[in-house]
Design a protein around this motif. Structure first.
Motif, PDB file in Angstrom:
ATOM      1  N   LEU A   1       1.872   0.329   0.467  1.00 31.11           N
ATOM      2  CA  LEU A   1       2.036   1.329   1.525  1.00 31.11           C
ATOM      3  C   LEU A   1       3.489   1.466   1.957  1.00 31.11           C
ATOM      4  N   GLU A   2       4.264   0.395   1.746  1.00 28.00           N
ATOM      5  CA  GLU A   2       5.687   0.456   2.096  1.00 28.00           C
ATOM      6  C   GLU A   2       6.377   1.587   1.339  1.00 28.00           C
ATOM      7  N   GLU A   3       5.988   1.776   0.080  1.00 27.77           N
ATOM      8  CA  GLU A   3       6.594   2.803  -0.769  1.00 27.77           C
ATOM      9  C   GLU A   3       6.073   4.200  -0.424  1.00 27.77           C
ATOM     10  N   LYS A   4       4.819   4.264  -0.016  1.00 32.45           N
ATOM     11  CA  LYS A   4       4.177   5.561   0.251  1.00 32.45           C
ATOM     12  C   LYS A   4       4.167   5.807   1.750  1.00 32.45           C
ATOM     13  N   SER A   5       5.225   6.390   2.234  1.00 31.41           N
ATOM     14  CA  SER A   5       5.428   6.500   3.678  1.00 31.41           C
ATOM     15  C   SER A   5       4.343   7.296   4.400  1.00 31.41           C
ATOM     16  N   ASP A   6       3.720   8.255   3.723  1.00 31.99           N
ATOM     17  CA  ASP A   6       2.739   9.076   4.415  1.00 31.99           C
ATOM     18  C   ASP A   6       1.294   8.620   4.207  1.00 31.99           C
ATOM     19  N   GLU A   7       1.106   7.590   3.388  1.00 26.37           N
ATOM     20  CA  GLU A   7      -0.255   7.151   3.083  1.00 26.37           C
ATOM     21  C   GLU A   7      -0.764   6.154   4.126  1.00 26.37           C
ATOM     22  N   GLU A   8      -2.067   6.245   4.393  1.00 26.29           N
ATOM     23  CA  GLU A   8      -2.703   5.321   5.329  1.00 26.29           C
ATOM     24  C   GLU A   8      -3.919   4.695   4.659  1.00 26.29           C
ATOM     25  N   VAL A   9      -4.520   3.731   5.339  1.00 20.37           N
ATOM     26  CA  VAL A   9      -5.709   3.065   4.803  1.00 20.37           C
ATOM     27  C   VAL A   9      -6.920   3.634   5.534  1.00 20.37           C
ATOM     28  N   ALA A  10      -7.712   4.397   4.812  1.00 19.59           N
ATOM     29  CA  ALA A  10      -8.837   5.129   5.424  1.00 19.59           C
ATOM     30  C   ALA A  10      -9.838   4.212   6.117  1.00 19.59           C
ATOM     31  N   SER A  11     -10.042   2.997   5.583  1.00 18.15           N
ATOM     32  CA  SER A  11     -11.065   2.118   6.158  1.00 18.15           C
ATOM     33  C   SER A  11     -10.606   1.381   7.419  1.00 18.15           C
TER      34      SER A  11
ATOM     35  N   THR B   1     -14.870  -6.517  17.245  1.00 19.38           N
ATOM     36  CA  THR B   1     -13.615  -7.081  16.748  1.00 19.38           C
ATOM     37  C   THR B   1     -13.456  -6.702  15.285  1.00 19.38           C
ATOM     38  N   TYR B   2     -12.245  -6.318  14.926  1.00 19.75           N
ATOM     39  CA  TYR B   2     -11.939  -5.974  13.533  1.00 19.75           C
ATOM     40  C   TYR B   2     -11.010  -7.027  12.955  1.00 19.75           C
ATOM     41  N   ILE B   3     -11.365  -7.536  11.780  1.00 20.11           N
ATOM     42  CA  ILE B   3     -10.498  -8.483  11.076  1.00 20.11           C
ATOM     43  C   ILE B   3     -10.186  -7.902   9.706  1.00 20.11           C
ATOM     44  N   LEU B   4      -8.903  -7.850   9.400  1.00 21.30           N
ATOM     45  CA  LEU B   4      -8.453  -7.431   8.074  1.00 21.30           C
ATOM     46  C   LEU B   4      -8.015  -8.690   7.337  1.00 21.30           C
ATOM     47  N   ASP B   5      -8.747  -9.029   6.295  1.00 19.00           N
ATOM     48  CA  ASP B   5      -8.449 -10.211   5.480  1.00 19.00           C
ATOM     49  C   ASP B   5      -7.751  -9.703   4.217  1.00 19.00           C
ATOM     50  N   VAL B   6      -6.492 -10.103   4.015  1.00 15.16           N
ATOM     51  CA  VAL B   6      -5.693  -9.557   2.907  1.00 15.16           C
ATOM     52  C   VAL B   6      -5.664 -10.484   1.690  1.00 15.16           C
TER      53      VAL B   6
ATOM     54  N   THR C   1      -5.330 -11.412   8.741  1.00 11.56           N
ATOM     55  CA  THR C   1      -5.282 -12.805   8.309  1.00 11.56           C
ATOM     56  C   THR C   1      -5.188 -12.908   6.794  1.00 11.56           C
ATOM     57  N   CYS C   2      -4.732 -14.076   6.346  1.00 10.09           N
ATOM     58  CA  CYS C   2      -4.694 -14.421   4.920  1.00 10.09           C
ATOM     59  C   CYS C   2      -4.934 -15.926   4.855  1.00 10.09           C
ATOM     60  N   THR C   3      -4.466 -16.589   3.824  1.00 12.14           N
ATOM     61  CA  THR C   3      -4.729 -18.026   3.711  1.00 12.14           C
ATOM     62  C   THR C   3      -3.970 -18.821   4.768  1.00 12.14           C
ATOM     63  N   THR C   4      -2.646 -18.629   4.864  1.00 17.04           N
ATOM     64  CA  THR C   4      -1.853 -19.404   5.825  1.00 17.04           C
ATOM     65  C   THR C   4      -1.095 -18.546   6.837  1.00 17.04           C
ATOM     66  N   GLY C   5      -1.095 -17.254   6.656  1.00 13.75           N
ATOM     67  CA  GLY C   5      -0.441 -16.373   7.620  1.00 13.75           C
ATOM     68  C   GLY C   5       0.802 -15.669   7.113  1.00 13.75           C
ATOM     69  N   ASN C   6       1.371 -16.121   5.999  1.00 10.39           N
ATOM     70  CA  ASN C   6       2.620 -15.514   5.518  1.00 10.39           C
ATOM     71  C   ASN C   6       2.428 -14.090   5.000  1.00 10.39           C
ATOM     72  N   SER C   7       1.462 -13.895   4.104  1.00  9.45           N
ATOM     73  CA  SER C   7       1.193 -12.549   3.573  1.00  9.45           C
ATOM     74  C   SER C   7       0.671 -11.639   4.686  1.00  9.45           C
ATOM     75  N   ALA C   8      -0.150 -12.196   5.564  1.00 11.60           N
ATOM     76  CA  ALA C   8      -0.702 -11.415   6.669  1.00 11.60           C
ATOM     77  C   ALA C   8       0.421 -10.899   7.566  1.00 11.60           C
ATOM     78  N   LYS C   9       1.445 -11.718   7.752  1.00 16.18           N
ATOM     79  CA  LYS C   9       2.563 -11.298   8.604  1.00 16.18           C
ATOM     80  C   LYS C   9       3.264 -10.083   8.000  1.00 16.18           C
ATOM     81  N   LYS C  10       3.488 -10.121   6.690  1.00 20.29           N
ATOM     82  CA  LYS C  10       4.131  -8.983   6.024  1.00 20.29           C
ATOM     83  C   LYS C  10       3.228  -7.751   6.108  1.00 20.29           C
ATOM     84  N   CYS C  11       1.930  -7.939   5.864  1.00 16.64           N
ATOM     85  CA  CYS C  11       0.978  -6.823   5.940  1.00 16.64           C
ATOM     86  C   CYS C  11       0.912  -6.253   7.358  1.00 16.64           C
ATOM     87  N   ALA C  12       0.876  -7.124   8.348  1.00 18.68           N
ATOM     88  CA  ALA C  12       0.811  -6.683   9.744  1.00 18.68           C
ATOM     89  C   ALA C  12       2.053  -5.875  10.108  1.00 18.68           C
TER      90      ALA C  12
END
Length: 116
Positions: free
Chosen positions: A55-65, A21-26, A75-86
């Motif tokens: 990443l929104e600004e850099k359309s061709d960039e990805e997250v290598a990790s 399982t992979y979890i991204l904590d933002v 996930t984040c503290t309450t889910g709001n930032s995580a929703k935008k990131c997701a």
């Protein structure tokens, strides 16, 4: 576009299955270091939300990790930032799922399990 979600209970069941399982904590690194979800076959990745927002600004960039071939629970503290990131990651073709209520809901769920 509708994001897939997972409840703390569903996440716990998945972690018990012992599948990778992979979890991204933002959250900020300090908050992440104070507390984060841990389990045997869990790959925890901490990338602050500001990095994902850029990443929104850099359309061709990805997250290598981040894996493209695995589901990533965001996930984040309450889910709001995580929703935008997701949402941003989903638009870049990452297979993302949002943890409902974030770390706050996860901690509450764990507390409720201890009382039962």
């Amino acid at each position: 576009m509708t994001l897939k979600t997972i409840t703390p209970k569903e996440l716990e069941e998945r972690l018990k299955e012992n599948s990778q399982t992979y979890i991204l904590d933002v959250r900020a690194e300090e908050k992440y270091n104070d507390f984060h979800i841990e389990a045997a076959k869990l790959k925890n990745i901490n990338i602050p939300k500001t990095t994902i927002f850029e990443l929104e600004e850099k359309s061709d960039e990805e997250v290598a990790s981040l894996p493209k071939n695995h589901e990533i629970i965001v996930t984040c503290t309450t889910g709001n930032s995580a929703k935008k990131c997701a949402t941003i990651l989903s638009e870049k073709n990452y297979n993302v799922v949002l943890l409902e209520g974030g770390i706050t809901a996860w901690k509450e769920y764990l507390q409720s399990q201890k009382r039962n």
